[in-house]
Scaffold this motif. Structure first.
Motif, PDB file in Angstrom:
ATOM      1  N   VAL A 244     -18.134   4.375  -5.010  1.00 48.44           N
ATOM      2  CA  VAL A 244     -18.002   4.539  -3.568  1.00 48.44           C
ATOM      3  C   VAL A 244     -16.974   3.551  -3.016  1.00 48.44           C
ATOM      4  CG1 VAL A 244     -19.874   2.919  -3.012  1.00 48.44           C
ATOM      5  CG2 VAL A 244     -19.313   4.781  -1.423  1.00 48.44           C
ATOM      6  N   ASP A 245     -16.207   4.012  -2.033  1.00 50.71           N
ATOM      7  CA  ASP A 245     -15.210   3.176  -1.369  1.00 50.71           C
ATOM      8  C   ASP A 245     -15.464   3.244   0.131  1.00 50.71           C
ATOM      9  OD1 ASP A 245     -13.037   1.820  -0.380  1.00 50.71           O
ATOM     10  OD2 ASP A 245     -11.525   3.239  -1.105  1.00 50.71           O
ATOM     11  N   LEU A 246     -15.895   2.123   0.703  1.00 51.71           N
ATOM     12  CA  LEU A 246     -16.190   2.072   2.128  1.00 51.71           C
ATOM     13  C   LEU A 246     -15.150   1.257   2.900  1.00 51.71           C
ATOM     14  CD1 LEU A 246     -20.063   1.511   1.938  1.00 51.71           C
ATOM     15  CD2 LEU A 246     -18.866   3.629   2.525  1.00 51.71           C
ATOM     16  N   SER A 247     -14.000   1.021   2.284  1.00 49.24           N
ATOM     17  CA  SER A 247     -12.961   0.232   2.939  1.00 49.24           C
ATOM     18  C   SER A 247     -12.379   0.990   4.128  1.00 49.24           C
ATOM     19  CB  SER A 247     -11.853  -0.123   1.953  1.00 49.24           C
ATOM     20  OG  SER A 247     -11.216   1.060   1.484  1.00 49.24           O
ATOM     21  N   MET A 248     -11.813   0.250   5.063  1.00 51.32           N
ATOM     22  CA  MET A 248     -11.217   0.870   6.242  1.00 51.32           C
ATOM     23  C   MET A 248      -9.963   1.651   5.866  1.00 51.32           C
ATOM     24  SD  MET A 248     -12.775   0.497   9.147  1.00 51.32           S
ATOM     25  CE  MET A 248     -11.457   0.720  10.330  1.00 51.32           C
ATOM     26  N   PRO A 249      -9.787   2.836   6.423  1.00 57.13           N
ATOM     27  CA  PRO A 249      -8.555   3.587   6.171  1.00 57.13           C
ATOM     28  C   PRO A 249      -7.360   2.902   6.833  1.00 57.13           C
ATOM     29  CG  PRO A 249      -9.909   4.701   7.804  1.00 57.13           C
ATOM     30  CD  PRO A 249     -10.734   3.572   7.278  1.00 57.13           C
ATOM     31  N   GLU A 250      -6.174   3.292   6.412  1.00 54.00           N
ATOM     32  CA  GLU A 250      -4.938   2.717   6.954  1.00 54.00           C
ATOM     33  C   GLU A 250      -4.807   3.022   8.446  1.00 54.00           C
ATOM     34  OE1 GLU A 250      -0.092   3.230   6.265  1.00 54.00           O
ATOM     35  OE2 GLU A 250      -1.557   4.143   4.883  1.00 54.00           O
ATOM     36  N   ARG A 251      -4.351   2.035   9.209  1.00 53.73           N
ATOM     37  CA  ARG A 251      -4.164   2.236  10.648  1.00 53.73           C
ATOM     38  C   ARG A 251      -2.949   3.124  10.903  1.00 53.73           C
ATOM     39  NH1 ARG A 251      -7.110  -1.641  13.951  1.00 53.73           N
ATOM     40  NH2 ARG A 251      -5.907  -0.881  15.745  1.00 53.73           N
ATOM     41  N   VAL A 252      -3.071   3.997  11.884  1.00 50.63           N
ATOM     42  CA  VAL A 252      -2.018   4.933  12.247  1.00 50.63           C
ATOM     43  C   VAL A 252      -1.558   4.620  13.668  1.00 50.63           C
ATOM     44  CG1 VAL A 252      -1.453   7.362  12.617  1.00 50.63           C
ATOM     45  CG2 VAL A 252      -2.969   6.703  10.736  1.00 50.63           C
ATOM     46  N   ASP A 253      -0.255   4.472  13.879  1.00 48.19           N
ATOM     47  CA  ASP A 253       0.249   4.174  15.217  1.00 48.19           C
ATOM     48  C   ASP A 253       0.437   5.468  16.014  1.00 48.19           C
ATOM     49  OD1 ASP A 253       2.731   5.369  14.557  1.00 48.19           O
ATOM     50  OD2 ASP A 253       3.599   3.454  13.942  1.00 48.19           O
ATOM     51  N   PRO A 254       0.638   5.365  17.333  1.00 49.06           N
ATOM     52  CA  PRO A 254       0.733   6.571  18.170  1.00 49.06           C
ATOM     53  C   PRO A 254       1.828   7.536  17.750  1.00 49.06           C
ATOM     54  CG  PRO A 254       0.330   4.649  19.545  1.00 49.06           C
ATOM     55  CD  PRO A 254       0.581   4.135  18.155  1.00 49.06           C
ATOM     56  N   THR A 255       2.973   7.020  17.293  1.00 46.35           N
ATOM     57  CA  THR A 255       4.068   7.911  16.890  1.00 46.35           C
ATOM     58  C   THR A 255       3.674   8.750  15.683  1.00 46.35           C
ATOM     59  OG1 THR A 255       5.713   6.343  17.726  1.00 46.35           O
ATOM     60  CG2 THR A 255       6.469   8.001  16.135  1.00 46.35           C
ATOM     61  N   LEU A 324     -18.939  10.157   5.727  1.00 45.55           N
ATOM     62  CA  LEU A 324     -18.114  11.124   5.014  1.00 45.55           C
ATOM     63  C   LEU A 324     -18.169  10.949   3.505  1.00 45.55           C
ATOM     64  CD1 LEU A 324     -15.055  11.197   7.445  1.00 45.55           C
ATOM     65  CD2 LEU A 324     -16.738  13.008   7.088  1.00 45.55           C
ATOM     66  N   VAL A 325     -18.246   9.712   3.019  1.00 47.42           N
ATOM     67  CA  VAL A 325     -18.293   9.536   1.562  1.00 47.42           C
ATOM     68  C   VAL A 325     -19.577  10.116   0.990  1.00 47.42           C
ATOM     69  CG1 VAL A 325     -16.806   7.492   1.585  1.00 47.42           C
ATOM     70  CG2 VAL A 325     -19.302   7.194   1.624  1.00 47.42           C
ATOM     71  N   ARG A 326     -20.602  10.248   1.808  1.00 44.46           N
ATOM     72  CA  ARG A 326     -21.864  10.815   1.326  1.00 44.46           C
ATOM     73  C   ARG A 326     -21.717  12.275   0.924  1.00 44.46           C
ATOM     74  NH1 ARG A 326     -25.189   8.078   6.304  1.00 44.46           N
ATOM     75  NH2 ARG A 326     -25.519   6.019   5.343  1.00 44.46           N
ATOM     76  N   ILE A 327     -20.685  12.951   1.437  1.00 41.42           N
ATOM     77  CA  ILE A 327     -20.449  14.341   1.028  1.00 41.42           C
ATOM     78  C   ILE A 327     -19.090  14.479   0.338  1.00 41.42           C
ATOM     79  CG2 ILE A 327     -21.993  15.310   2.767  1.00 41.42           C
ATOM     80  CD1 ILE A 327     -19.456  16.092   4.364  1.00 41.42           C
ATOM     81  N   GLY A 328     -18.588  13.382  -0.192  1.00 43.43           N
ATOM     82  CA  GLY A 328     -17.411  13.449  -1.045  1.00 43.43           C
ATOM     83  C   GLY A 328     -16.079  13.534  -0.336  1.00 43.43           C
ATOM     84  N   ILE A 329     -16.031  13.244   0.968  1.00 44.03           N
ATOM     85  CA  ILE A 329     -14.754  13.161   1.668  1.00 44.03           C
ATOM     86  C   ILE A 329     -14.310  11.709   1.591  1.00 44.03           C
ATOM     87  CG2 ILE A 329     -13.524  13.522   3.848  1.00 44.03           C
ATOM     88  CD1 ILE A 329     -15.550  15.669   4.551  1.00 44.03           C
ATOM     89  N   ASP A 330     -13.500  11.404   0.595  1.00 49.54           N
ATOM     90  CA  ASP A 330     -13.151  10.030   0.266  1.00 49.54           C
ATOM     91  C   ASP A 330     -11.770   9.609   0.752  1.00 49.54           C
ATOM     92  OD1 ASP A 330     -15.546  10.101  -1.040  1.00 49.54           O
ATOM     93  OD2 ASP A 330     -14.724  10.010  -3.066  1.00 49.54           O
ATOM     94  N   ASP A 331     -10.823  10.524   0.684  1.00 52.98           N
ATOM     95  CA  ASP A 331      -9.418  10.161   0.873  1.00 52.98           C
ATOM     96  C   ASP A 331      -8.975  10.416   2.307  1.00 52.98           C
ATOM     97  OD1 ASP A 331      -9.211   9.471  -1.852  1.00 52.98           O
ATOM     98  OD2 ASP A 331      -8.880  11.572  -2.375  1.00 52.98           O
ATOM     99  N   LEU A 332      -9.344   9.509   3.202  1.00 53.05           N
ATOM    100  CA  LEU A 332      -8.903   9.636   4.584  1.00 53.05           C
ATOM    101  C   LEU A 332      -7.421   9.289   4.681  1.00 53.05           C
ATOM    102  CD1 LEU A 332     -11.906   8.069   6.530  1.00 53.05           C
ATOM    103  CD2 LEU A 332     -11.395  10.479   6.137  1.00 53.05           C
TER     104      LEU A 332
END
Length: 454
Positions: A244-255, A324-332
């Motif tokens: 399991v990977d619970l790390s924060m996803p990469e931040r996305v800027d407004p552009t 989301l990781v509980r149902i296998g959605i891992d790659d945000l």
């Protein structure tokens, strides 16, 4: 004596259990985010020796293999599970000893062919509890159509006999601890209560109060759709999920966020539904972070597609990632965090009004109104708003062409699914009104048509 601690996963309607004798512990049907189990183990000061599964799960990705590896425990599954991960297979009647705990496997097919329940005793005493997975639930039983259409009838008959076996062989005072049935679609019919005993179930469980064919016919008639992601869970669990990977996803800027929206990527706004209605980014979808979040996002999401979250805080995004990781959605693909005006970066926000069934009744009194019912078929069968069009939420994306342009009022059972549907419909050329109201209010507003009236 033994102690049972419940680890509840409300969003999936499931429970996992930690059972210990004060020193040694076993875990039953753990969810993928095993840190919750490890925290509980640390607080209780016990050592896990066994991780048990009642069956290969269809509604979530298991944390069993990783938890067993992390704690050097034996990973135990029923014989016939057909899993590729290293495990100990347990057959009917076999006893698992863990400290002073004794768990006897009881083959209880129905939810799956290989399903077992675990009867728990300390020392040589009678069973004081039974962990029933998807077999005997509280006032219901596990659904029997998750394996294949061809085996559903066979498994329904098997479920009837499995529940009767539990009631016959276990003492009335034995506590019942099911995995499913607290809002899970793994339950064949709605459950009742949050605790029970075998004796209590003898009085209320349909498998114990009905004749076999009546039970089978009733269960089969009550089966309706279940989330599309279920089809992915058992294969993942058989192969063995990644850590399991619970790390924060990469931040996305407004552009970059605007580029993703314009490219038609999945961008999900986690905010409360009325806040989203008041102002949101064009082409974003609202799936409010709450009890039903993971079920409905998982149901609608196309696995493998880039998914970006919009959250008001890091904590909100972190909670969504855990779900989301509980149902296998891992790659945000990333997360945009902050207030929506800042994320819009000068772009105009879209909005739509929020009303209730009384407001809908008033609008209908003034002239024709197009109304969309986003509920499931089984809900629709019990009553609906007169003149409404019915497209269940999980079918809406593929049937958008059936919804006319112009003003559309959208309702469901509580407002939650309607808010998702409204966000999907809210595009240029169409005006949306969200009915954010419990469905019971439709009858009070004089809008409901029941089957007996039709």
């Amino acid at each position: 004596m033994f102690d049972v601690q419940t680890i509840e996963t409300e969003g999936l309607g499931d429970r996992s259990y930690l059972v210990d004798d004060g020193e040694v512990a076993v875990v039953i049907d753990p969810q993928r985010d095993i840190d919750r189990v490890l925290d509980l183990v640390a607080r209780r000061g016990v050592r896990i020796t066994h991780v048990l599964e009642t069956h290969v799960h269809n509604d979530y990705v298991t944390g069993g293999p990783e938890l067993a590896k992390e704690t050097s425990a034996a990973y135990v599954l029923p014989t016939g599970s057909d899993v590729e991960v290293e495990h100990v297979a347990v057959a009917d009647g076999e006893v698992i000893e863990a400290g002073r705990l004794r768990l006897t496997a009881m083959h209880t097919p129905g939810h799956t062919h290989h399903h077992v329940s675990y009867a728990l005793a300390d020392g040589d005493g009678d069973a004081g509890a039974v962990f029933t997975g998807g077999s005997m639930l509280y006032g219901a039983t596990g659904r029997t159509d998750l394996v294949s259409p061809e085996t559903t009838d066979e498994l329904t008959h098997a479920q009837y006999h499995s529940v009767r076996r539990l009631a016959r062989e276990l003492p009335a005072e034995a506590q019942v601890f099911p995995t499913h049935g607290f809002g899970s679609f793994c339950s064949a019919t709605p459950t009742s209560g949050t605790s029970s005993t075998v004796g209590e179930q003898r009085k209320v469980n349909p498998a114990l109060t009905q004749e076999e064919q009546q039970y089978v016919d009733t269960l089969l008639a009550g089966l309706d759709v279940y989330p599309a992601y279920y089809a992915r869970m058992a294969p993942i669990n058989r192969r063995g999920p990644a850590p399991v990977d619970l790390s924060m996803p990469e931040r996305v800027d407004p552009t970059e966020l605007r580029r993703r929206l314009e490219a038609g990527e999945w961008v999900v706004d986690l905010r409360e539904r009325t806040a989203f209605a008041a102002g949101h980014l064009t082409d974003s979808t609202n799936v409010e972070l709450g009890t039903n979040f993971v079920t409905y996002l998982g149901w609608l999401y196309r696995y493998g597609a880039p998914l970006t979250l919009i959250g008001e805080s890091e904590e909100q995004v972190a909670e969504a990632r855990r779900e989301l990781v509980r149902i296998g959605i891992d790659d945000l693909a990333g997360a945009a965090i902050g207030d929506v005006e800042s994320l819009a970066d000068g772009q105009l926000l879209r909005s739509y009004p929020v009303s209730d069934f009384a407001g809908l009744a008033e609008a209908m009194s003034r002239g024709p109104v197009h109304v969309l019912d986003a509920r499931r078929n089984d809900e629709r069968a019990n009553g609906f708003v007169r003149g409404s069009q019915h497209i269940p939420l999980h079918e809406l994306a593929d049937r958008l062409g059936e919804v006319p342009q112009g003003e559309v009022w959208v309702y469901c059972g509580s407002g939650y699914r309607a808010s998702i549907a409204a966000s999907v419909l809210d595009r240029p050329g169409r005006s949306v009104v969200l009915v954010n109201d419990p469905y019971e209010a439709a009858g009070k507003a004089g809008l409901e048509v029941r089957p007996s009236d039709a």
